[in-house]
Structures are given as C-alpha cells and as structure tokens.
Design an enzyme around this catalytic site. Structure first.
Site, PDB file in Angstrom:
ATOM      1  N   ARG A 123       3.526  -5.903  -3.182  1.00 42.39           N
ATOM      2  CA  ARG A 123       3.653  -4.447  -3.178  1.00 42.39           C
ATOM      3  C   ARG A 123       4.310  -3.965  -1.879  1.00 42.39           C
ATOM      4  O   ARG A 123       5.152  -3.070  -1.892  1.00 42.39           O
ATOM      5  CB  ARG A 123       2.270  -3.811  -3.327  1.00 42.39           C
ATOM      6  CG  ARG A 123       2.285  -2.286  -3.360  1.00 42.39           C
ATOM      7  CD  ARG A 123       0.876  -1.735  -3.457  1.00 42.39           C
ATOM      8  NE  ARG A 123       0.876  -0.283  -3.382  1.00 42.39           N
ATOM      9  CZ  ARG A 123      -0.063   0.445  -2.793  1.00 42.39           C
ATOM     10  NH1 ARG A 123      -1.086  -0.167  -2.204  1.00 42.39           N
ATOM     11  NH2 ARG A 123       0.001   1.757  -2.782  1.00 42.39           N
ATOM     12  N   HIS A 168       7.636  -1.612  -1.473  1.00 44.27           N
ATOM     13  CA  HIS A 168       7.596  -0.343  -0.742  1.00 44.27           C
ATOM     14  C   HIS A 168       8.569  -0.346   0.434  1.00 44.27           C
ATOM     15  O   HIS A 168       9.129   0.697   0.781  1.00 44.27           O
ATOM     16  CB  HIS A 168       6.169  -0.069  -0.253  1.00 44.27           C
ATOM     17  CG  HIS A 168       5.269   0.466  -1.317  1.00 44.27           C
ATOM     18  ND1 HIS A 168       4.360   1.479  -1.090  1.00 44.27           N
ATOM     19  CD2 HIS A 168       5.146   0.145  -2.635  1.00 44.27           C
ATOM     20  CE1 HIS A 168       3.711   1.752  -2.213  1.00 44.27           C
ATOM     21  NE2 HIS A 168       4.173   0.951  -3.153  1.00 44.27           N
ATOM     22  N   GLY A 221      15.496   0.521   2.744  1.00 47.49           N
ATOM     23  CA  GLY A 221      16.063  -0.775   2.417  1.00 47.49           C
ATOM     24  C   GLY A 221      15.131  -1.858   2.906  1.00 47.49           C
ATOM     25  O   GLY A 221      14.114  -1.589   3.558  1.00 47.49           O
ATOM     26  N   ASP A 231      14.106  -3.740   5.304  1.00 48.88           N
ATOM     27  CA  ASP A 231      14.332  -3.858   6.752  1.00 48.88           C
ATOM     28  C   ASP A 231      13.044  -3.879   7.558  1.00 48.88           C
ATOM     29  O   ASP A 231      13.065  -3.689   8.779  1.00 48.88           O
ATOM     30  CB  ASP A 231      15.216  -2.709   7.231  1.00 48.88           C
ATOM     31  CG  ASP A 231      14.540  -1.343   7.088  1.00 48.88           C
ATOM     32  OD1 ASP A 231      13.468  -1.270   6.452  1.00 48.88           O
ATOM     33  OD2 ASP A 231      15.083  -0.352   7.619  1.00 48.88           O
ATOM     34  N   ASN A 271       1.602   4.878   0.936  1.00 53.23           N
ATOM     35  CA  ASN A 271       1.339   3.508   1.387  1.00 53.23           C
ATOM     36  C   ASN A 271      -0.139   3.243   1.652  1.00 53.23           C
ATOM     37  O   ASN A 271      -0.496   2.222   2.247  1.00 53.23           O
ATOM     38  CB  ASN A 271       2.158   3.207   2.653  1.00 53.23           C
ATOM     39  CG  ASN A 271       3.625   2.979   2.334  1.00 53.23           C
ATOM     40  OD1 ASN A 271       3.969   2.459   1.281  1.00 53.23           O
ATOM     41  ND2 ASN A 271       4.499   3.400   3.239  1.00 53.23           N
ATOM     42  N   HIS A 275       2.841  -5.674 -11.504  1.00 50.52           N
ATOM     43  CA  HIS A 275       1.477  -5.187 -11.708  1.00 50.52           C
ATOM     44  C   HIS A 275       0.631  -6.157 -12.518  1.00 50.52           C
ATOM     45  O   HIS A 275      -0.530  -5.884 -12.792  1.00 50.52           O
ATOM     46  CB  HIS A 275       1.505  -3.822 -12.410  1.00 50.52           C
ATOM     47  CG  HIS A 275       1.993  -2.714 -11.522  1.00 50.52           C
ATOM     48  ND1 HIS A 275       2.293  -1.444 -11.985  1.00 50.52           N
ATOM     49  CD2 HIS A 275       2.239  -2.684 -10.179  1.00 50.52           C
ATOM     50  CE1 HIS A 275       2.696  -0.685 -10.965  1.00 50.52           C
ATOM     51  NE2 HIS A 275       2.675  -1.421  -9.866  1.00 50.52           N
ATOM     52  N   ASP A 286       1.426 -13.396 -15.129  1.00 49.84           N
ATOM     53  CA  ASP A 286       1.785 -13.756 -16.503  1.00 49.84           C
ATOM     54  C   ASP A 286       2.258 -12.512 -17.253  1.00 49.84           C
ATOM     55  O   ASP A 286       2.446 -11.456 -16.660  1.00 49.84           O
ATOM     56  CB  ASP A 286       0.597 -14.418 -17.213  1.00 49.84           C
ATOM     57  CG  ASP A 286      -0.658 -13.539 -17.225  1.00 49.84           C
ATOM     58  OD1 ASP A 286      -0.517 -12.300 -17.123  1.00 49.84           O
ATOM     59  OD2 ASP A 286      -1.772 -14.086 -17.326  1.00 49.84           O
TER      60      ASP A 286
END
Length: 323
Positions: A60, A64, A70, A72, A89, A186, A246
């Site tokens: 995640r 984010h 980008g 970075d 966040n 997810h 899966d």
C-alpha cells in the site's frame, strides 16, 4: 506560432519521460551494490516473520508513494505536514522496514541505493511472501525533494466513483486494466470499520444499507462494525483469504462481498466488471495464472510514474529526511 511552441514543449516533455523510464534497469546496481536485492528481501522476510501485516502495508505504501509525486519515496519523509501525515495515509505501516534495509545498505554501499528503489523492491517481496508472483523490479529511481500532506489529498478514495478513479489512473498513464489489476492488491490486508461503516447503516435515502452488499456478508460486517462502535476494528479486505495473494478478492466482488465501496463498484461498471470476471474465472487454476501474470506488469508500469532524474532527485542518506 504559439501552437508550434506548445507542440515543441510537449515533445521535449515526452522525451524527458521516456528518458527517465529508460534509465531504469533490473541490473542498475549490478556493479555498484550487488547485495541490494538480497538485503531488502531478507529484511522484509525478517519483519514479516514477526508481523505479517507488514506485507500489505509495504504494498500500500508503494502505491501511495507512486500516486502522489511519482515513485520517489516522498511518502517516507517524516515531519510536520509531510506526505505521511495526510489523512489519506492514516494507518500506513512498514516505515521501519525501509529504514532497516536502508541502514544496512548504507553500511555496504554508502550513498548508492535510493529509498524509492528500496520501497519498490520491498513491495515486490511482500507480494512474493504472501504467495503471489515474483518479478524483476526495474531500478534506478532517485528520491524526491518534496513531501507535502496537501499533495496526498488527491489519492484515490474508497468513496469515489469508478469514473473518478478511472480519471485519476488515466492521469498517471494507467488504463482500466491497470486499475482493476492494481486494486487486486486488496487481496491481502485489512481496513478499519470507519472507512466503510457508512455502507452498513442508513446508506440509502430510505435508511437501508448499501444494496450491493450480499445479505450474509452484511450481517457479518454489521457484527464486526456495530453502528455505535468506535470504527477502529480491523476487517479483512478479502473475506476468508486476506493473508494470501490470490484471486479470491475478485470472487468476493462478483458475489457482493467486497468491503470498500470503490472495490464493489468495479462490478457495476461494464468495462471493469469484464476484467473482474476474467480474474474471478470459473475454471479452477486458470484464473489465478492470469492475475499472477498481469499483476507484475501493472506494478512495473506503475513504478515508472514520474521517475526523478538528475537535479530533480537525490539518494537520501536517511529515508525519513532530505539530505
């Protein structure tokens, strides 16, 4: 004349983007720091052995990071009003994993390996540790020099429509197929009741729950997230399979068992529903292969968003602060 100037500017920008992406290579550190992948992998493994929620946390975090400035490592910066403090966040975890790997790599190869590359590798290793596919990660990103909470406010939200998500992904050069495939992350992880509780009570003008929720699943979610609860209870994003990478997540969408509204809405859009159905499948074994093949491609594509080069980036000594 003005149109000609605009065209020239677009061509220059296009060449810069192509140049930034082309500098990435799976062999980028072959001579400068050949231990990099082994160090990151063993570090993620060590933390995962103590806390398996590290895997979805790192995955995640990479998403984010890439969707703001980008890929970075701007999300790693610590401080007032930094990106990681943004409401969007809340709950990100895995910062200590990146710091641990960076510390080891600074001892072995000082000033060589970027935090952005460490995060990209850690996300890949998290997928592999939970039973998902492995892939070669293109490396060579630089760390960004900006991190602002306000920049993170435009991250895709579970409250938004598929049309809004489609546009946000398109703005990053990603299509519908990439959208559905990346949301497939997810398949591992959990979320707080507060991020979907509104679906369970008084969702409609007549006071009913979200009609797209399967009835048995609604009862289970209401038991986990009572109307007057504090909203902090953790609930699996992938019912019955949240620790395994899966395709059960896509089956849950098909069957009305998705937890987040935006995930379930993938079934209500003609284009995204077809992709979900392909992944959910109906022939045992074949659908998993398809998702496992597509996910690495989508991750590699995402990981090239706005790659920093030259003076626009740096290799941080410590991932949580600028040099």
């Amino acid at each position: 004349m003005e149109g000609f100037r605009v065209l020239c500017l677009l061509l220059v920008l296009s060449k810069l983007v192509i140049s930034a992406k082309s500098q990435l290579s799976t062999n980028y550190y072959a001579s400068s720091c050949p231990q990099v992948e082994g160090v990151v992998r063993s570090t993620v493994q060590s933390h995962f052995n103590s806390d398996s929620t590290i895997a979805p946390g790192l995955l995640r975090m990479h998403f984010h990071d890439c969707f703001v400035q980008g890929c970075d490592a701007s999300v790693l910066i610590s401080g007032p009003s930094s990106e990681r403090t943004a409401f969007t966040n809340i709950g990100l975890n895995g910062f200590d994993v990146i710091d641990d790997a960076k510390s080891q790599l600074e001892s072995l190869c000082p000033g060589v390996v970027s935090c952005a590359d460490i995060l990209a590798l850690a996300a890949r290793d998290s997928v592999a540790l939970t039973g998902g596919p492995n892939w070669g990660v293109p490396l060579g990103r630089l760390d960004g020099k900006r991190s602002s909470a306000s920049d993170a406010l435009n991250l895709p939200s579970p409250l938004e429509s598929i049309a809004v998500h489609r546009q946000k992904f398109a703005d990053k050069g990603l299509n519908d197929h990439d959208l559905v495939t990346l949301v497939g992350a997810h398949t591992i992880g959990q979320t707080d009741c507060r991020f979907f509780q509104y679906r369970l009570y008084n969702f409609t003008p007549t006071g009913n729950s979200d009609p797209s929720i399967n009835s048995p699943n609604l009862a289970q979610l209401q038991a986990l997230c009572p109307k007057n609860g504090n909203g902090l209870t953790k609930v699996a994003l992938d019912k019955d399979s949240w620790t395994r990478f899966d395709v059960n997540f896509f089956k849950n969408i098909r069957d009305g068992n998705a937890v987040l509204e935006s995930d379930q809405r993938l079934w209500g859009d003609d284009a995204t529903r077809a992709i979900v159905q392909n992944y959910a499948g109906n022939i045992r074994g074949l659908f998993g292969v398809r998702f496992n093949f597509d996910f690495p491609k989508a991750m590699i594509k995402m990981s090239t968003i706005d790659v920093k080069t030259g003076s626009s980036g740096e290799v941080r000594k410590v991932c949580s602060k600028f040099n």
